[in-house]
Design a protein around this motif. Structure first.
Motif, PDB file in Angstrom:
ATOM      1  N   VAL A  33      21.510 110.488  30.195  1.00  0.00           N
ATOM      2  CA  VAL A  33      22.381 109.509  29.067  1.00  0.00           C
ATOM      3  C   VAL A  33      23.195 110.292  28.088  1.00  0.00           C
ATOM      4  CG1 VAL A  33      20.585 107.935  29.346  1.00  0.00           C
ATOM      5  CG2 VAL A  33      20.349 109.422  27.670  1.00  0.00           C
ATOM      6  N   VAL A  34      22.844 111.638  27.974  1.00  0.00           N
ATOM      7  CA  VAL A  34      23.489 112.589  26.799  1.00  0.00           C
ATOM      8  C   VAL A  34      24.808 112.978  27.497  1.00  0.00           C
ATOM      9  CG1 VAL A  34      21.574 113.325  25.775  1.00  0.00           C
ATOM     10  CG2 VAL A  34      22.379 114.507  27.515  1.00  0.00           C
ATOM     11  N   GLU A  35      25.103 112.579  28.874  1.00  0.00           N
ATOM     12  CA  GLU A  35      26.252 112.853  29.610  1.00  0.00           C
ATOM     13  C   GLU A  35      27.210 111.708  29.546  1.00  0.00           C
ATOM     14  OE1 GLU A  35      27.138 115.560  31.227  1.00  0.00           O
ATOM     15  OE2 GLU A  35      25.135 116.729  30.937  1.00  0.00           O
ATOM     16  N   GLU A  36      26.777 110.711  29.594  1.00  0.00           N
ATOM     17  CA  GLU A  36      27.888 109.501  29.642  1.00  0.00           C
ATOM     18  C   GLU A  36      27.494 108.544  28.145  1.00  0.00           C
ATOM     19  OE1 GLU A  36      26.848 109.105  34.250  1.00  0.00           O
ATOM     20  OE2 GLU A  36      27.455 107.301  33.111  1.00  0.00           O
ATOM     21  N   PRO A  37      28.706 108.370  27.501  1.00  0.00           N
ATOM     22  CA  PRO A  37      28.436 107.260  26.413  1.00  0.00           C
ATOM     23  C   PRO A  37      27.985 106.123  26.686  1.00  0.00           C
ATOM     24  CG  PRO A  37      30.439 108.565  26.317  1.00  0.00           C
ATOM     25  CD  PRO A  37      29.839 108.997  27.470  1.00  0.00           C
ATOM     26  N   GLN A  38      28.614 105.515  27.885  1.00  0.00           N
ATOM     27  CA  GLN A  38      28.032 104.186  28.297  1.00  0.00           C
ATOM     28  C   GLN A  38      26.639 104.211  28.666  1.00  0.00           C
ATOM     29  OE1 GLN A  38      30.495 105.969  29.681  1.00  0.00           O
ATOM     30  NE2 GLN A  38      32.337 105.151  29.143  1.00  0.00           N
ATOM     31  N   ALA A  39      26.152 105.076  29.423  1.00  0.00           N
ATOM     32  CA  ALA A  39      24.816 105.284  29.541  1.00  0.00           C
ATOM     33  C   ALA A  39      23.901 105.248  28.277  1.00  0.00           C
ATOM     34  CB  ALA A  39      24.394 106.396  30.716  1.00  0.00           C
ATOM     35  N   LEU A  40      24.467 106.136  27.508  1.00  0.00           N
ATOM     36  CA  LEU A  40      23.685 106.207  26.149  1.00  0.00           C
ATOM     37  C   LEU A  40      23.407 104.682  25.427  1.00  0.00           C
ATOM     38  CD1 LEU A  40      22.331 107.899  24.155  1.00  0.00           C
ATOM     39  CD2 LEU A  40      24.459 108.284  22.952  1.00  0.00           C
ATOM     40  N   ALA A  41      24.502 104.149  25.489  1.00  0.00           N
ATOM     41  CA  ALA A  41      24.351 102.571  24.963  1.00  0.00           C
ATOM     42  C   ALA A  41      23.444 101.978  25.619  1.00  0.00           C
ATOM     43  CB  ALA A  41      25.911 101.986  24.881  1.00  0.00           C
ATOM     44  N   ALA A  42      23.520 101.810  26.720  1.00  0.00           N
ATOM     45  CA  ALA A  42      22.695 100.944  27.599  1.00  0.00           C
ATOM     46  C   ALA A  42      20.846 101.506  27.530  1.00  0.00           C
ATOM     47  CB  ALA A  42      22.747 101.032  29.067  1.00  0.00           C
ATOM     48  N   PHE A  43      20.981 102.746  27.343  1.00  0.00           N
ATOM     49  CA  PHE A  43      19.626 103.247  27.019  1.00  0.00           C
ATOM     50  C   PHE A  43      19.065 102.979  25.615  1.00  0.00           C
ATOM     51  CE2 PHE A  43      16.298 106.373  27.616  1.00  0.00           C
ATOM     52  CZ  PHE A  43      16.087 106.758  26.252  1.00  0.00           C
ATOM     53  N   LEU A  44      19.691 103.032  24.889  1.00  0.00           N
ATOM     54  CA  LEU A  44      19.344 102.510  23.246  1.00  0.00           C
ATOM     55  C   LEU A  44      18.982 100.878  23.279  1.00  0.00           C
ATOM     56  CD1 LEU A  44      21.921 104.379  21.247  1.00  0.00           C
ATOM     57  CD2 LEU A  44      19.638 105.339  21.742  1.00  0.00           C
ATOM     58  N   ARG A  45      19.574 100.273  24.070  1.00  0.00           N
ATOM     59  CA  ARG A  45      19.364  98.872  24.114  1.00  0.00           C
ATOM     60  C   ARG A  45      18.213  98.540  24.820  1.00  0.00           C
ATOM     61  NH1 ARG A  45      24.165  97.479  26.153  1.00  0.00           N
ATOM     62  NH2 ARG A  45      23.131  97.096  28.289  1.00  0.00           N
ATOM     63  N   ASP A  46      17.991  99.198  26.031  1.00  0.00           N
ATOM     64  CA  ASP A  46      17.087  98.671  26.971  1.00  0.00           C
ATOM     65  C   ASP A  46      15.744  99.483  27.223  1.00  0.00           C
ATOM     66  OD1 ASP A  46      19.965  97.540  28.918  1.00  0.00           O
ATOM     67  OD2 ASP A  46      19.012  96.476  27.500  1.00  0.00           O
ATOM     68  N   GLU A  47      16.042 100.827  27.099  1.00  0.00           N
ATOM     69  CA  GLU A  47      15.009 101.784  27.608  1.00  0.00           C
ATOM     70  C   GLU A  47      14.236 102.489  26.610  1.00  0.00           C
ATOM     71  OE1 GLU A  47      16.455 103.899  31.162  1.00  0.00           O
ATOM     72  OE2 GLU A  47      18.353 102.773  30.743  1.00  0.00           O
ATOM     73  N   GLN A  48      14.766 102.791  25.723  1.00  0.00           N
ATOM     74  CA  GLN A  48      14.394 103.488  24.763  1.00  0.00           C
ATOM     75  C   GLN A  48      12.974 103.440  24.006  1.00  0.00           C
ATOM     76  OE1 GLN A  48      16.484 103.791  20.735  1.00  0.00           O
ATOM     77  NE2 GLN A  48      16.610 106.023  20.946  1.00  0.00           N
ATOM     78  N   ALA A  49      12.563 102.172  23.917  1.00  0.00           N
ATOM     79  CA  ALA A  49      11.331 101.879  23.231  1.00  0.00           C
ATOM     80  C   ALA A  49      10.424 102.022  24.130  1.00  0.00           C
ATOM     81  CB  ALA A  49      11.320 100.498  22.711  1.00  0.00           C
ATOM     82  N   GLN A  50      10.628 101.817  25.603  1.00  0.00           N
ATOM     83  CA  GLN A  50       9.771 101.609  26.797  1.00  0.00           C
ATOM     84  C   GLN A  50       9.251 103.273  27.445  1.00  0.00           C
ATOM     85  OE1 GLN A  50       8.895  98.644  26.214  1.00  0.00           O
ATOM     86  NE2 GLN A  50      10.826  98.240  25.397  1.00  0.00           N
ATOM     87  N   MET A  51      10.027 104.149  27.042  1.00  0.00           N
ATOM     88  CA  MET A  51       9.730 105.464  27.548  1.00  0.00           C
ATOM     89  C   MET A  51       8.197 105.936  27.333  1.00  0.00           C
ATOM     90  SD  MET A  51      12.684 106.742  29.252  1.00  0.00           S
ATOM     91  CE  MET A  51      12.615 108.487  28.948  1.00  0.00           C
ATOM     92  N   LYS A  52       7.560 106.420  28.515  1.00  0.00           N
ATOM     93  CA  LYS A  52       6.259 106.584  28.237  1.00  0.00           C
ATOM     94  C   LYS A  52       5.986 108.125  29.057  1.00  0.00           C
ATOM     95  CE  LYS A  52       4.230 102.845  26.615  1.00  0.00           C
ATOM     96  NZ  LYS A  52       4.937 102.461  25.630  1.00  0.00           N
TER      97      LYS A  52
END
Lengths: 229, 446
Positions: free
Chosen positions: B186-205
């Motif tokens: 996600v640090v490679e692609e701005p689009q991937a970063l936006a999706a990550f912040l919205r959907d995945e960030q809080a769930q990473m374990k």
């Protein structure tokens, strides 16, 4: 912190020693209006647990920013004792209330709740310039919450009397942290250092080429190994 | 070169001022000014610099300060010297509230050097080009984070085959392993970063967690020779060995390695032997261990009083049989492992005047290392330097004559320095973390 002000109004009363801590995680029905004074006087001064709690709580009572001598100050934040408790470790985020928790998850949630309350008390001591009485009460509360000998119902009672619905507050803090997390991804920045600052940063400089040529290291022919076995 | 010159100039704050105009007379010879040594700057006395010492120098801010970080080896190739540079860091925060902490992946790119670009053409044309150049030369930072419960005491990155992972020491007492592949994506692609912040960030374990230490700790090292093998040491003096299992998990031996009597501050695997590691402790000792022995008998060699007080950090040279240590006493010591039993270092440097917080050998240049201290100094050294009396060499600056000839560079500018690392793929590039954030620099000395 409102809780510290609330403490000041408590009538002074020394409770008797409690029974060993029950392990049930059942939640009390609600804040108890007749909560006893949380600033417990330790009735067993010779007990290792009590002295351990004393030594941990003591730096928080000091004026100014003196770091605890007993703990290596490797951290950047001043005056923050670790709330790590050997017997209670939390390895997961807050669990949703709806999902039934396993016994292990319940223990972890309890550990986080205790840690959060201690953290709030410590932050209050650091930030809000409490009166000596408030400080004493907060330190006593921290000692009680950390004690392995205080029964859980008493800890729950104390947490409720200090913070009310502490779970809701923890949840709110978690949500706020997530919001800050998303915002921070966009506000981070890197910038070059300007010439004036570069000059201030450089204190000693020897250009490489002048000195490097005279290599005198003893270069071993083979890799060194201890070969213990 | 920092040189102290006496000048009649009033300075209310007592801070050194840049010489731009005014009195050109000077009193006495120029002297090198070193913080913590010699007399403090007198009124009117100031530091005067002469040449550009930095090839590259940037600062980065990311929010809460980071106590520890590691450099992620990337696929952009080794031995990169052509500017602008790109680098990846994995870091952990130390926020006030346990719930506010984060594990971070940073990609810094377009890091240009300090030399201004050569300009051509007329004045008018030149001015326009300068503006464009400035925008093109702006460094960039992409940041992806996951929540972490508790401050992060130490982060160390390793590649398990094609999978990058980070070992993370939490102040809450557990050590976790996080997969980093998604963060690197996600640090490679701005689009991937936006999706990550919205959907995945809080769930990473974390993919694995060990809560068997009796308290928090700081010591952690992945084996450079056996994939997935990990050591962790805690403030209760215990060291645990992690062995990877077939299913992508770990077995952590519950029996700790016994020997230290106080907090284990740092540990590191041997670069040449699969089963050997070194550790240092608040008990003032440095120990060498072999994991093939039973945990209660694995301590093979001990230097009981390596420093006057806590030994904070160690670094094991990848190229020579030398171990570097830094202590609360401010000393840097070089240990020849072939003579470790003698209990005497082969060199001691007392440049730092406060506890040493980080040391690291240069990954390629033999005998070169860097150190940081609580005195807000980063120092760079080269053991291979030796003055040759036959050659009649003279120090360019008389003030340097009193300093060890191995001392190449002293850097200041950050407070509460905590950790530094050489970039393994960008020669001479040094990254450090402090209260104010990260510093990325390369000097002309290394």
């Amino acid at each position: 912190m409102a809780a510290l002000g609330h403490l000041a109004g408590e009538a002074a009363a020394a409770p008797g020693p409690g029974t060993p801590c029950a392990s049930r995680g059942a939640r009390l029905p609600g804040p108890v209006s007749s909560a006893r004074n949380p600033s417990t006087v330790c009735l067993c001064p010779e007990q290792p647990t009590c002295s351990n709690a004393d030594s941990r709580a003591h730096p928080l009572g000091d004026e100014g920013g003196t770091a605890s001598k007993k703990q290596k100050n490797k951290k950047k934040t001043r005056n923050r004792a670790s709330v790590a408790n050997g017997g209670e470790k939390a390895s997961e985020k807050l669990a949703p209330e709806e999902v039934p928790l396993s016994a292990e998850a319940q223990a972890q949630q309890l550990a986080q709740e205790l840690a959060w309350c201690v953290e709030q008390l410590e932050l209050g001591l650091k930030r809000q310039k409490p009166t000596p009485k408030q400080k004493e009460q907060a330190i006593g509360a921290i000692r009680t919450l950390r004690s392995k000998r205080t029964p859980l119902p008493r800890k729950r009672q104390l947490m409720h009397s200090l913070f009310g619905d502490y779970r809701a507050q923890m949840e709110a803090e978690w949500r706020e942290a997530l919001r800050a997390l998303r915002a921070a991804a966009y506000s981070a920045q890197v910038q070059p250092v300007d010439g004036a600052t570069r000059k201030k940063s450089q204190r000693v400089c020897r250009p490489r080429s002048i000195w490097r040529a005279k290599a005198t290291l003893d270069m071993p022919d083979e890799e060194f190994r201890f070969n213990f076995f | 070169m920092a040189a102290r010159k006496g000048r009649r100039r009033t300075c209310e704050t007592g801070e050194p001022m840049e010489a731009e105009s005014g009195d050109t007379s000077s009193e006495g010879p120029a002297q090198v000014y070193l913080p913590g040594r010699g007399p403090p700057l007198r009124e009117g006395e100031e530091l005067v610099m002469d040449e550009e010492a930095y090839v590259l120098y940037h600062r980065a801010q990311t929010g809460a300060p980071c106590l520890s970080f590691d450099i992620v080896r990337d696929h952009l190739g080794d031995n990169r010297t052509e500017l602008p540079l790109t680098l990846y860091l994995c870091a952990g925060t130390q926020a006030e509230s346990a719930q506010s902490n984060r594990l971070m992946m940073l990609r810094m790119h377009n890091l240009h050097g300090t030399k201004p670009p050569p300009s051509e053409g007329s004045d008018e044309e030149e001015e326009e080009e300068d503006e464009e150049d400035e925008e093109e030369r702006k460094p960039q930072l992409e940041l992806a984070m996951v929540p972490h419960y508790g401050g992060i005491n130490r982060v160390r990155v390793s590649w398990l085959g094609e999978e990058p992972v980070a070992g993370v020491w939490s102040e809450k007492g557990q050590v976790e392993v996080f997969a980093l592949r998604r963060l690197l994506q996600v640090v490679e692609e701005p689009q991937a970063l936006a999706a990550f912040l919205r959907d995945e960030q809080a769930q990473m374990k974390p993919i694995f967690s060990f809560a068997g230490h009796m308290g928090e700790g700081f010591a952690l090292d992945w084996s450079p020779r056996v994939t997935g093998r990990l050591l962790t040491g805690d403030c209760q003096k215990n060291i645990h060995l992690w062995t990877p299992t077939d299913g992508g998990s770990w077995h952590v031996d519950q029996r700790p390695f016994v020997g230290h009597t106080r907090s284990v501050e740092d540990l590191q695997w041997s670069p040449t032997e699969n089963t050997v590691f070194a550790s240092c402790s608040a008990d003032a000792s440095i120990r060498i261990w072999d994991i093939r022995a039973a945990p209660s008998k694995a301590c093979m060699l001990t230097t009981a009083t390596a420093h006057d007080g806590d030994v904070n950090v160690i670094s094991w040279s990848r190229r020579e049989p030398f171990l570097l240590s830094g202590g609360d006493d401010g000393a840097l010591k070089i240990w020849d492992l072939r003579q470790f039993k003698s209990g005497s270092p082969v060199a001691t440097f007392k440049q730092h005047v406060a506890p040493v917080t980080s040391v690291e050998w240069h990954p390629q240049d033999s005998g070169v290392f860097a150190a940081s201290g609580a005195d807000h100094q980063i120092t760079q050294w080269d053991l291979a330097v030796e003055r040759d009396p036959e050659a009649g060499d003279v120090e360019a600056d008389p003030g340097l004559a009193d300093l060890p000839q191995q001392l190449l560079f002293v850097h200041q500018g950050e407070t509460e320095l905590k950790e530094l690392h050489w970039h393994p793929q960008c020669p001479g590039l040094l990254v450090s973390t402090a209260l104010s954030g990260f510093t990325i620099f390369r000097t002309i000395s290394v």
